[in-house]
Scaffold this motif. Sequence first.
Motif, PDB file in Angstrom:
ATOM      1  N   ILE A   1      -3.633   6.054  -6.792  1.00  0.00           N
ATOM      2  CA  ILE A   1      -3.445   6.353  -5.370  1.00  0.00           C
ATOM      3  C   ILE A   1      -2.137   7.118  -5.165  1.00  0.00           C
ATOM      4  CG2 ILE A   1      -3.026   5.306  -3.104  1.00  0.00           C
ATOM      5  CD1 ILE A   1      -4.873   3.010  -3.962  1.00  0.00           C
ATOM      6  N   GLU A   2      -1.083   6.657  -5.825  1.00  0.00           N
ATOM      7  CA  GLU A   2       0.225   7.289  -5.691  1.00  0.00           C
ATOM      8  C   GLU A   2       0.239   8.688  -6.294  1.00  0.00           C
ATOM      9  OE1 GLU A   2       4.757   5.691  -6.204  1.00  0.00           O
ATOM     10  OE2 GLU A   2       3.435   5.490  -7.955  1.00  0.00           O
TER      11      GLU A   2
ATOM     12  N   ASP B   1      -2.417   9.497  -1.934  1.00  0.00           N
ATOM     13  CA  ASP B   1      -3.436   8.931  -1.055  1.00  0.00           C
ATOM     14  C   ASP B   1      -2.955   7.672  -0.329  1.00  0.00           C
ATOM     15  OD1 ASP B   1      -5.917   9.127   0.098  1.00  0.00           O
ATOM     16  OD2 ASP B   1      -6.944   7.951  -1.442  1.00  0.00           O
ATOM     17  N   GLN B   2      -1.645   7.389  -0.372  1.00  0.00           N
ATOM     18  CA  GLN B   2      -1.156   6.211   0.340  1.00  0.00           C
ATOM     19  C   GLN B   2      -1.302   6.410   1.852  1.00  0.00           C
ATOM     20  OE1 GLN B   2       0.792   8.077  -1.926  1.00  0.00           O
ATOM     21  NE2 GLN B   2       2.464   6.771  -2.638  1.00  0.00           N
TER      22      GLN B   2
ATOM     23  N   ASP C   1       0.816  -1.217   0.000  1.00  0.00           N
ATOM     24  CA  ASP C   1       0.000   0.000   0.000  1.00  0.00           C
ATOM     25  C   ASP C   1       0.848   1.265   0.000  1.00  0.00           C
ATOM     26  OD1 ASP C   1      -2.615  -1.056  -0.040  1.00  0.00           O
ATOM     27  OD2 ASP C   1      -2.531  -1.514   2.096  1.00  0.00           O
ATOM     28  N   ARG C   2       2.115   1.142   0.382  1.00  0.00           N
ATOM     29  CA  ARG C   2       2.982   2.316   0.461  1.00  0.00           C
ATOM     30  C   ARG C   2       3.808   2.530  -0.809  1.00  0.00           C
ATOM     31  NH1 ARG C   2       2.671   6.432   2.926  1.00  0.00           N
ATOM     32  NH2 ARG C   2       4.924   6.660   3.123  1.00  0.00           N
TER      33      ARG C   2
ATOM     34  N   ASN D   1      -0.342   6.363   5.732  1.00  0.00           N
ATOM     35  CA  ASN D   1       0.919   6.473   6.458  1.00  0.00           C
ATOM     36  C   ASN D   1       1.145   5.280   7.385  1.00  0.00           C
ATOM     37  OD1 ASN D   1       1.658   9.014   5.389  1.00  0.00           O
ATOM     38  ND2 ASN D   1       0.250  10.031   6.797  1.00  0.00           N
TER      39      ASN D   1
ATOM     40  N   ARG E   1      -7.189   1.808  -1.000  1.00  0.00           N
ATOM     41  CA  ARG E   1      -5.919   2.288  -0.453  1.00  0.00           C
ATOM     42  C   ARG E   1      -5.404   1.411   0.684  1.00  0.00           C
ATOM     43  NH1 ARG E   1      -6.740   5.483   4.036  1.00  0.00           N
ATOM     44  NH2 ARG E   1      -4.865   6.719   3.640  1.00  0.00           N
TER      45      ARG E   1
ATOM     46  N   PHE F   1      -3.159   1.464  -8.043  1.00  0.00           N
ATOM     47  CA  PHE F   1      -2.082   1.998  -7.198  1.00  0.00           C
ATOM     48  C   PHE F   1      -1.472   3.237  -7.823  1.00  0.00           C
ATOM     49  CE2 PHE F   1       2.299   2.472  -5.832  1.00  0.00           C
ATOM     50  CZ  PHE F   1       2.108   2.583  -4.461  1.00  0.00           C
TER      51      PHE F   1
ATOM     52  N   PRO G   1      -0.798   1.938   7.443  1.00  0.00           N
ATOM     53  CA  PRO G   1      -1.903   1.106   6.944  1.00  0.00           C
ATOM     54  C   PRO G   1      -2.337   0.002   7.894  1.00  0.00           C
ATOM     55  CG  PRO G   1       0.124   0.690   5.719  1.00  0.00           C
ATOM     56  CD  PRO G   1       0.374   1.902   6.542  1.00  0.00           C
TER      57      PRO G   1
END
Length: 453
Positions: free
Chosen positions: A232-233, A237-238, A93-94, A240, A376, A229, A242
């Motif tokens: 999101i990136e 919106d990633q 997710d990051r 911090n 996300r 992704f 998760p």
Amino acid sequence: MANASVPAYAAAPQPNKPVRPKGLYKAFAASLTGTALEWYDFAVYSAAAAVVFPIVFFPSSDPLTGTILAFSTYAVGYVSRPIGGIVFGRLGDRIGRKRVLVTTLMIIGVATVLIGILPSYASIGITAPIILVLLRFAQGVGVGGEWGGAVLLSSEYGDPKRRGFWASAAQVGPPAGNLLANGALAILTVTLSNEQFISFGWRIAFLISALLVGFGLWIRLRLEDTPIFKAIEAHGDQPNAPVSEVFRKELRPLIAATLCRVGPDVLYALFTVFTLTYGIQFLGYQRNQVLTAVLIGSAFQLFMIPLAGAVSDRFNRRWVYGIAAGAGAIWTFIFFVVLGGNSQPMLIVGIVLGLMAHSFMYGPQAAFIVEQFSPRLRSTGSSLAYTFAGVIGGAIAPLMFTILLSEFNTWIPVAIYVAVAAVVTLIGLSLGRDSNTDEDEEYRLLLEGSAVR
């Protein structure tokens, strides 16, 4: 994600930009082949734990004790999965799905090759099983981080309305890996004497994985990350934190996704792992007879799992999943009765039908779990659910089967154990939610809007 967060240029109705077939099919292939190769490694270990490791690494005057110790190391591979799920799920997710999948593939490949060259107990004593446990632990960490990313790789490239089918790519990995592993072991069993197989033959199957992992890396390194992704990136919106966010905001989805996996994991352990021990040691089947039956059952799953995923796109996913859970529990009782007839054809039929019930849970499973979480947090949530369920489901199942059989000297407690696991799955399904494609569409529109600007 709420609609209010979607910019005006993306909120207006727009036709969905079709996904390029090249990217979609490459993602499907990368998801399928990667998990197949990793589950080849895992399945080789599972089979070896049943028929080889009690002799090579856990020698004992009591064969049952050796088997229990070998299955204990099998469980270590499941217990370590949450570490992989937490570490790599969070990274998915990051930093993205692709980078995580390359790393997990390398971890499992290296660990498996090292198992193939590990000296036996007779050579280095207690050090051998200790190293074996550590390498098994590493395998589990890799698999724990693999599944969530592999599922998202194919499902986030594909049409969310057909998520059951596209997400099933990763689900085909276990039977494909099991097919390759048992095929390799069956060939070695036939071509080598029992003494040769125990001495060095089983190691060949482990060492082959070096070539397979290299091929998997080649595919994954050529693939871009998923469109979801990327969106999101692009918009920062990633999450911090998760892991903590999943527990704070999406605890019920996590519980639902975890419980729904227990039944399929237990059923799979019964028909692909415990059947080897029970059939060979208690019913007198030959090793190649049981391996052949598992091989045929896995071959059927290659087609049944995508079919089940597609069926769940057309009908309610939870109902398809739930009916299969009930069917699997009922068939387990019938299976043991059939198995007692000591008939090779009936052994094959029994395993094929058991794995068919598993397929209609396993096919829709990836899509169902993905749909429980917001985009996300999908990598983290899906990975946590997968690994937590593995600990309470597949990890202890072969060990519990063996202990129950030893304690009661009958298969009935084993069948009851499977039925209880199916009930747990039904509880998970009842807590979950149905498909929601709007969340994916919002992020797709965000990505298109970024490209326009």
